[in-house]
Design a protein around this motif. Sequence first.
Motif, short mmCIF file in Angstrom:
data_model
loop_
_atom_site.label_atom_id
_atom_site.label_comp_id
_atom_site.label_asym_id
_atom_site.label_seq_id
_atom_site.Cartn_x
_atom_site.Cartn_y
_atom_site.Cartn_z
N GLU A 62 0.86 -1.18 0.00
CA GLU A 62 0.00 0.00 0.00
C GLU A 62 0.90 1.23 0.00
OE1 GLU A 62 -3.52 2.28 2.56
OE2 GLU A 62 -2.90 0.24 3.09
N GLU A 64 1.11 5.68 -0.62
CA GLU A 64 0.40 6.96 -0.58
C GLU A 64 1.21 7.99 -1.35
OE1 GLU A 64 -0.73 10.46 2.66
OE2 GLU A 64 -0.41 8.39 3.34
N LEU A 82 -7.26 -1.16 -4.77
CA LEU A 82 -8.16 -0.24 -4.09
C LEU A 82 -7.50 1.13 -4.04
CD1 LEU A 82 -9.51 -2.35 -1.07
CD2 LEU A 82 -10.71 -1.78 -3.20
N ASP A 84 -8.05 4.56 -2.48
CA ASP A 84 -8.86 5.16 -1.42
C ASP A 84 -10.13 4.36 -1.17
OD1 ASP A 84 -7.05 7.16 -0.91
OD2 ASP A 84 -8.01 8.62 -2.22
N GLY A 85 -9.97 3.03 -1.20
CA GLY A 85 -11.09 2.14 -0.93
C GLY A 85 -11.97 1.83 -2.13
N ARG A 86 -11.72 2.47 -3.26
CA ARG A 86 -12.52 2.28 -4.47
C ARG A 86 -11.82 1.30 -5.41
NH1 ARG A 86 -11.96 6.96 -6.14
NH2 ARG A 86 -10.53 6.64 -7.88
N ARG A 101 -4.27 6.86 -1.48
CA ARG A 101 -3.60 5.60 -1.20
C ARG A 101 -4.05 4.52 -2.18
NH1 ARG A 101 -3.13 4.56 5.34
NH2 ARG A 101 -2.45 6.67 5.92
#
Length: 286
Positions: A62, A64, A82, A84-86, A101
Amino acid sequence: MTALLVRRAGLALVQDAGRPGQAAIGVGRSGAADRSSYALANRLVGNAAGAAAVEVTLGGLEVEAVAGTAWVVVTGAPAPLLLDGRPEPAGAVLALRPGARLALGPPLSGLRSYLAVRGGVDVPAVLGSRSRDTLAGLGPEPLAGGVRLAVGHAAAEDIRVDAVPPQEYDARPVLRLVRGPRDGWVRDVGVLTTTAWTVAPDSDRVGLRLTGARLEPAADLPSGGQLPSEGAVRGAIQVPPGGEPVVLGPDHPVTGGYPVVAVVVDADTDRLAQLRPGEQVGFTWD
């Protein structure tokens, strides 16, 4: 300067095209294990050939974006992404705005994914390369949480393609072989092409260890079966005393004393880099 901050590392290494021409001082080429996937990632973000990228084994990375927007892409083993979670697809060029991220999950097939960033990963070169050689311990250390990866400024071209289809891997590849210089040191080198080989758990970037059969030594070996160390190449199939073959990978030693009975055709060695422990592989004579 734009940078990528590593939030979680998993098993991730900085790799480029390697350091050729150093064998005389005992240093192998190293470089990306799946060269075609690595090169594709760089082309997609407009980097010059040889720009450093991140090789990720079975996901877990991961990153950023900090201090600027980073344009990135993931190729090779199709890791779920993913942003930012998308969810985002592998093979798509993505813009990471400052603070965004990107997380790579475990791929459904394949072993190694390649994260390229426009401008390249800018870490100090060792002997002309930014590759991590796991055997020699040369190059950047394996990534860890908190590491900040600077992004270079030099991109060769504009971004011309925004996505490519994710890579797909066949369940049991059959790779091409040519006979090695010591094929007469085993009783039947044809065992290589008649066996369904399984990748052993202790395989790594140095060598792919195979189980499934044993190659027995020939009855009459010169020098009492003792072979002086000889030069080694990626894709060479060595036979240790136990008889189970080892296929040399990108971090292989520059010399070896086990007989090389066959060599995987160079164009097929990228596929070896995507084989997981427990998966099967077959061979055929080219």
